[in-house]
Design a protein around this motif. Structure first.
Motif, PDB file in Angstrom:
ATOM      1  N   LEU A  60       0.730  -1.161  -0.149  1.00  0.00           N
ATOM      2  CA  LEU A  60       0.184  -0.004   0.493  1.00  0.00           C
ATOM      3  C   LEU A  60       1.059   1.475  -0.062  1.00  0.00           C
ATOM      4  N   ALA A  61       2.444   0.792   0.842  1.00  0.00           N
ATOM      5  CA  ALA A  61       2.538   2.381   1.115  1.00  0.00           C
ATOM      6  C   ALA A  61       3.898   3.040  -0.377  1.00  0.00           C
ATOM      7  N   ALA A  62       4.005   0.896  -1.201  1.00  0.00           N
ATOM      8  CA  ALA A  62       4.594   1.075  -2.302  1.00  0.00           C
ATOM      9  C   ALA A  62       4.047   2.070  -3.571  1.00  0.00           C
ATOM     10  N   ALA A  63       2.476   1.994  -3.222  1.00  0.00           N
ATOM     11  CA  ALA A  63       1.128   1.623  -4.007  1.00  0.00           C
ATOM     12  C   ALA A  63       1.315   3.112  -4.208  1.00  0.00           C
ATOM     13  N   ARG A  64       0.739   3.918  -3.177  1.00  0.00           N
ATOM     14  CA  ARG A  64       0.805   5.401  -2.646  1.00  0.00           C
ATOM     15  C   ARG A  64       1.544   7.069  -2.802  1.00  0.00           C
ATOM     16  N   CYS A  81       9.464   5.889  -4.446  1.00  0.00           N
ATOM     17  CA  CYS A  81      10.377   5.955  -2.984  1.00  0.00           C
ATOM     18  C   CYS A  81      10.747   4.544  -2.330  1.00  0.00           C
ATOM     19  N   ARG A  82      12.306   3.948  -3.344  1.00  0.00           N
ATOM     20  CA  ARG A  82      12.657   2.791  -3.367  1.00  0.00           C
ATOM     21  C   ARG A  82      12.858   2.228  -2.459  1.00  0.00           C
ATOM     22  N   TRP A  83      12.896   2.877  -0.931  1.00  0.00           N
ATOM     23  CA  TRP A  83      13.177   2.208   0.365  1.00  0.00           C
ATOM     24  C   TRP A  83      11.813   1.248   0.572  1.00  0.00           C
ATOM     25  N   PHE A  84      10.902   1.686  -0.077  1.00  0.00           N
ATOM     26  CA  PHE A  84       9.422   0.504   0.685  1.00  0.00           C
ATOM     27  C   PHE A  84      10.058  -1.144  -0.468  1.00  0.00           C
ATOM     28  N   ALA A  85      10.458  -1.073  -1.621  1.00  0.00           N
ATOM     29  CA  ALA A  85      10.990  -2.037  -1.957  1.00  0.00           C
ATOM     30  C   ALA A  85      11.725  -2.265  -1.462  1.00  0.00           C
ATOM     31  N   TRP A  86      12.931  -2.372  -0.042  1.00  0.00           N
ATOM     32  CA  TRP A  86      14.230  -2.767   0.164  1.00  0.00           C
ATOM     33  C   TRP A  86      13.421  -2.895   0.631  1.00  0.00           C
ATOM     34  N   CYS A  87      12.016  -2.414   1.565  1.00  0.00           N
ATOM     35  CA  CYS A  87      11.581  -2.933   2.847  1.00  0.00           C
ATOM     36  C   CYS A  87      11.090  -4.508   2.735  1.00  0.00           C
ATOM     37  N   GLY A  88       9.773  -4.665   1.782  1.00  0.00           N
ATOM     38  CA  GLY A  88       9.461  -5.574   0.806  1.00  0.00           C
ATOM     39  C   GLY A  88      10.462  -6.738   0.811  1.00  0.00           C
ATOM     40  N   TRP A  89      11.459  -6.943   0.174  1.00  0.00           N
ATOM     41  CA  TRP A  89      11.543  -7.594  -0.049  1.00  0.00           C
ATOM     42  C   TRP A  89      12.520  -8.115   0.896  1.00  0.00           C
ATOM     43  N   LEU A  90      12.767  -7.135   1.679  1.00  0.00           N
ATOM     44  CA  LEU A  90      13.979  -7.893   3.282  1.00  0.00           C
ATOM     45  C   LEU A  90      12.739  -8.810   4.102  1.00  0.00           C
ATOM     46  N   LEU A  91      11.462  -7.827   4.253  1.00  0.00           N
ATOM     47  CA  LEU A  91      10.551  -8.493   4.779  1.00  0.00           C
ATOM     48  C   LEU A  91      10.193 -10.192   4.218  1.00  0.00           C
ATOM     49  N   LEU A  92      10.093 -10.723   3.320  1.00  0.00           N
ATOM     50  CA  LEU A  92      10.213 -11.854   2.543  1.00  0.00           C
ATOM     51  C   LEU A  92      11.076 -13.008   2.993  1.00  0.00           C
ATOM     52  N   ALA A  93      12.265 -12.358   2.640  1.00  0.00           N
ATOM     53  CA  ALA A  93      13.964 -12.532   3.484  1.00  0.00           C
ATOM     54  C   ALA A  93      13.043 -13.267   4.745  1.00  0.00           C
ATOM     55  N   GLY A 152      17.465 -10.007  12.049  1.00  0.00           N
ATOM     56  CA  GLY A 152      17.709  -9.239  11.761  1.00  0.00           C
ATOM     57  C   GLY A 152      16.983  -8.448  10.392  1.00  0.00           C
ATOM     58  N   ALA A 153      16.791  -9.131   9.073  1.00  0.00           N
ATOM     59  CA  ALA A 153      15.764  -8.892   7.874  1.00  0.00           C
ATOM     60  C   ALA A 153      15.298  -7.776   8.551  1.00  0.00           C
ATOM     61  N   PHE A 154      13.940  -8.601   9.332  1.00  0.00           N
ATOM     62  CA  PHE A 154      13.389  -7.833   9.924  1.00  0.00           C
ATOM     63  C   PHE A 154      12.388  -6.726   9.881  1.00  0.00           C
ATOM     64  N   ILE A 155      14.387  -6.134  10.989  1.00  0.00           N
ATOM     65  CA  ILE A 155      14.621  -5.274  11.654  1.00  0.00           C
ATOM     66  C   ILE A 155      14.905  -4.681  10.644  1.00  0.00           C
ATOM     67  N   LEU A 156      16.149  -4.536  10.357  1.00  0.00           N
ATOM     68  CA  LEU A 156      16.317  -3.489   8.562  1.00  0.00           C
ATOM     69  C   LEU A 156      14.875  -2.996   8.422  1.00  0.00           C
ATOM     70  N   ALA A 157      14.393  -4.605   8.056  1.00  0.00           N
ATOM     71  CA  ALA A 157      13.230  -4.180   6.730  1.00  0.00           C
ATOM     72  C   ALA A 157      12.237  -2.840   7.269  1.00  0.00           C
ATOM     73  N   TRP A 158      11.635  -2.876   8.762  1.00  0.00           N
ATOM     74  CA  TRP A 158      11.366  -1.624   9.257  1.00  0.00           C
ATOM     75  C   TRP A 158      11.879  -0.490  10.007  1.00  0.00           C
ATOM     76  N   LEU A 159      13.621  -0.420   9.942  1.00  0.00           N
ATOM     77  CA  LEU A 159      13.897   1.107   9.886  1.00  0.00           C
ATOM     78  C   LEU A 159      14.110   1.639   8.611  1.00  0.00           C
ATOM     79  N   LEU A 160      13.771   0.556   7.178  1.00  0.00           N
ATOM     80  CA  LEU A 160      13.837   1.015   5.541  1.00  0.00           C
ATOM     81  C   LEU A 160      12.149   1.369   5.802  1.00  0.00           C
ATOM     82  N   PHE A 161      11.131   0.769   6.075  1.00  0.00           N
ATOM     83  CA  PHE A 161      10.043   2.043   6.238  1.00  0.00           C
ATOM     84  C   PHE A 161      10.045   3.144   6.437  1.00  0.00           C
ATOM     85  N   ALA A 162      11.020   3.226   7.714  1.00  0.00           N
ATOM     86  CA  ALA A 162      10.924   4.468   8.602  1.00  0.00           C
ATOM     87  C   ALA A 162      10.607   5.223   7.919  1.00  0.00           C
TER      88      ALA A 162
END
Length: 136
Positions: free
Chosen positions: A65-69, A73-85, A114-124
């Motif tokens: 939803l954030a990437a659609a809005r 912002c490429r940060w959201f794409a990195w966040c999503g891939w890290l969440l999946l990882a 660590g991927a979860f943590i980094l993902a949420w930091l990238l989202f922020a």
């Protein structure tokens, strides 16, 4: 209707599929795998895997939803891939451990966390770098 950016579309799809998978695994754990989990999972790894899987699958929807809005912002794409990882490395390994008794990939679990943590930091970071629309 404006088409969704590719990354937004993929994260919405991946989020929905992961939520469906987590529901199926939860049902299997409650019904079909009870005996298996009783012998392989005295520490409750399955429930931990399921909890983090569900939370971060919802996170994939939020990222979509954030990437659609904010498609630029490429940060959201990195966040999503890290969440999946993180789902694969953290929850996937805990599922293997609890269902099949496989401990060979145990060392990957902290990388998933660590991927979860980094993902949420990238989202922020992505949310912080976005400028509000200019009013004219």
């Amino acid at each position: 209707m404006t088409p969704l950016p590719s990354s937004a579309r993929w994260f919405l799809i991946l989020g929905a599929l992961n939520l469906a998978l987590s529901v199926a695994l939860g049902a299997a754990g409650m019904h079909g795998l009870k005996a298996q989990l009783a012998s392989n999972d005295p520490a409750g790894w399955f429930q931990t895997a399921l909890h983090y899987h569900q939370l971060h699958a919802l996170g994939l929807l939020v990222v979509g939803l954030a990437a659609a809005r904010m498609p630029s912002c490429r940060w959201f794409a990195w966040c999503g891939w890290l969440l999946l990882a993180g789902i694969v490395l953290f929850s996937g390994n805990l599922y293997l451990r609890s269902i099949a008794g496989i401990h060979a990939f145990h060392a990957a679990i902290p990388f998933g966390g660590g991927a979860f943590i980094l993902a949420w930091l990238l989202f922020a970071g992505g949310a912080l770098t976005q400028r509000p629309p200019s009013s004219t």
